[in-house]
Design a protein around this motif. Structure first.
Motif, PDB file in Angstrom:
ATOM      1  N   PRO A 197       0.815  -1.230   0.000  1.00 22.14           N
ATOM      2  CA  PRO A 197       0.000   0.000   0.000  1.00 22.14           C
ATOM      3  C   PRO A 197       0.847   1.278   0.000  1.00 22.14           C
ATOM      4  O   PRO A 197       0.403   2.317  -0.484  1.00 22.14           O
ATOM      5  N   GLN A 198       2.070   1.178   0.506  1.00 22.07           N
ATOM      6  CA  GLN A 198       2.945   2.355   0.551  1.00 22.07           C
ATOM      7  C   GLN A 198       3.469   2.750  -0.826  1.00 22.07           C
ATOM      8  O   GLN A 198       4.030   3.844  -0.971  1.00 22.07           O
ATOM      9  N   ILE A 199       3.324   1.865  -1.821  1.00 24.62           N
ATOM     10  CA  ILE A 199       3.619   2.291  -3.196  1.00 24.62           C
ATOM     11  C   ILE A 199       2.331   2.349  -4.015  1.00 24.62           C
ATOM     12  O   ILE A 199       2.341   2.295  -5.240  1.00 24.62           O
ATOM     13  N   GLY A 256       9.713   4.567  13.322  1.00 26.29           N
ATOM     14  CA  GLY A 256       9.363   5.595  12.355  1.00 26.29           C
ATOM     15  C   GLY A 256       8.758   4.888  11.157  1.00 26.29           C
ATOM     16  O   GLY A 256       8.618   3.663  11.166  1.00 26.29           O
ATOM     17  N   CYS A 257       8.392   5.663  10.124  1.00 28.65           N
ATOM     18  CA  CYS A 257       7.754   5.052   8.947  1.00 28.65           C
ATOM     19  C   CYS A 257       8.022   5.937   7.741  1.00 28.65           C
ATOM     20  O   CYS A 257       7.914   7.168   7.839  1.00 28.65           O
ATOM     21  N   LEU A 258       8.332   5.325   6.616  1.00 29.70           N
ATOM     22  CA  LEU A 258       8.611   6.090   5.400  1.00 29.70           C
ATOM     23  C   LEU A 258       7.395   6.885   4.934  1.00 29.70           C
ATOM     24  O   LEU A 258       7.541   7.874   4.224  1.00 29.70           O
ATOM     25  N   SER A 259       6.194   6.469   5.353  1.00 33.72           N
ATOM     26  CA  SER A 259       4.979   7.203   4.987  1.00 33.72           C
ATOM     27  C   SER A 259       4.647   8.335   5.959  1.00 33.72           C
ATOM     28  O   SER A 259       3.703   9.091   5.721  1.00 33.72           O
ATOM     29  N   GLN A 287       5.860  -6.846  12.215  1.00 32.52           N
ATOM     30  CA  GLN A 287       4.577  -6.408  12.785  1.00 32.52           C
ATOM     31  C   GLN A 287       4.170  -5.044  12.221  1.00 32.52           C
ATOM     32  O   GLN A 287       2.995  -4.813  11.913  1.00 32.52           O
ATOM     33  N   HIS A 288       5.135  -4.143  12.082  1.00 35.09           N
ATOM     34  CA  HIS A 288       4.865  -2.810  11.526  1.00 35.09           C
ATOM     35  C   HIS A 288       4.346  -2.934  10.088  1.00 35.09           C
ATOM     36  O   HIS A 288       3.352  -2.292   9.722  1.00 35.09           O
ATOM     37  N   GLU A 289       5.006  -3.773   9.282  1.00 36.02           N
ATOM     38  CA  GLU A 289       4.605  -3.895   7.865  1.00 36.02           C
ATOM     39  C   GLU A 289       3.260  -4.614   7.729  1.00 36.02           C
ATOM     40  O   GLU A 289       2.448  -4.241   6.877  1.00 36.02           O
ATOM     41  N   ILE A 290       3.033  -5.628   8.544  1.00 34.21           N
ATOM     42  CA  ILE A 290       1.738  -6.328   8.474  1.00 34.21           C
ATOM     43  C   ILE A 290       0.615  -5.376   8.897  1.00 34.21           C
ATOM     44  O   ILE A 290      -0.465  -5.386   8.310  1.00 34.21           O
ATOM     45  N   ASP A 291       0.873  -4.524   9.868  1.00 37.64           N
ATOM     46  CA  ASP A 291      -0.116  -3.493  10.235  1.00 37.64           C
ATOM     47  C   ASP A 291      -0.510  -2.650   9.019  1.00 37.64           C
ATOM     48  O   ASP A 291      -1.684  -2.311   8.844  1.00 37.64           O
ATOM     49  N   HIS A 292       0.488  -2.301   8.177  1.00 36.02           N
ATOM     50  CA  HIS A 292       0.173  -1.509   6.973  1.00 36.02           C
ATOM     51  C   HIS A 292      -0.877  -2.214   6.105  1.00 36.02           C
ATOM     52  O   HIS A 292      -1.696  -1.563   5.462  1.00 36.02           O
ATOM     53  N   LEU A 293      -0.840  -3.548   6.079  1.00 34.02           N
ATOM     54  CA  LEU A 293      -1.787  -4.300   5.237  1.00 34.02           C
ATOM     55  C   LEU A 293      -3.207  -4.238   5.798  1.00 34.02           C
ATOM     56  O   LEU A 293      -4.173  -4.522   5.100  1.00 34.02           O
TER      57      LEU A 293
END
Ligand code: CO
Length: 152
Positions: free
Chosen positions: A51-53, A88-91, A130-136
Motif C-alpha cells: 500500500p505504501q507504493i 518511524g515510517c517512510l509514509s 509487525q509494523h509492515e503487516i499493520d500496513h496491510l
C-alpha cells in the motif's frame, strides 16, 4: 528496476485493508521487485508494504541486517512477550514514537515461488514484520505510538 514514490500518511490507501493475493503470478513477483527497489532507494527504511507504493495488496519486504524477506499474505501466527522501542515510517516522514509490540513472533507467508514459509523472529526483525503487516490492515504506527515527536 522501478522506484516508486512512497505514499504519505494522508492518503486513503494507507487506511484500507489490503487484498489477499490469490496466486503468485509474474505480476506479483514484479510487485516484490518494485517494493525491494523502492525500499533500497531509501537510506534508512527497514521495510515497505505494497500500500505504501499505492498498491492495495498483501505483500511486504523487510530487510534488517542485510537479509531480505519478500512475503506474500504474511500473518502473525504466534507471538510472545512484549517490547517497547522507537519506530518511524517512510509514509510518516520525520516522525518517531515508542510502540509496544510482541517481542517474538512467528510469521507464516508465501514466498515468490508460491511456497509456504514460516519465520521466527525477535528484536528489530520481529518489530519490522509487525509494523509492515499493520500496513496491510490500514494501521499506521502513529495509531499505537506514545511520545510521538519530530525526529531529531
Ligand atoms: Co511504515
Amino acid at each position: 528496476m522501478a522506484i516508486y514514490q512512497i505514499v504519505k500518511s494522508e492518503d486513503e490507501i494507507l487506511r484500507q485493508k489490503a487484498k489477499e493475493i490469490e496466486e503468485v503470478t509474474p505480476q506479483v513477483c514484479k510487485l516484490l521487485d518494485n517494493l525491494r527497489d523502492t525500499l533500497y532507494a531509501t537510506s534508512y527504511g527497514v521495510g515497505l508494504a505494497a500500500p505504501q507504493i499505492g498498491i492495495s495488496k498483501r505483500a511486504i519486504v523487510v530487510d534488517v541486517d542485510d537479509e531480505l524477506f519478500e512475503l506474500i499474505n504474511p500473518e502473525v501466527v504466534e507471538q510472545e512477550g512484549l517490547a517497547v522501542d522507537t519506530e518511524g515510517c517512510l509514509s510518516v516522514p520525520g516522525i518517531v514514537g515508542e510502540v509496544i509490540r510482541a517481542k517474538k513472533v512467528k510469521i507464516r507467508a508465501l514466498n515468490r515461488e508460491g511456497e509456504e514459509v514460516v519465520i521466527v523472529a525477535d528484536g528489530l526483525l520481529a518489530r519490522a514484520f509487525q509494523h509492515e503487516i499493520d500496513h496491510l490492515d490500514g494501521i499506521l504506527f502513529i495509531d499505537k505510538a506514545e511520545n510521538i515527536r519530530q525526529m531529531e
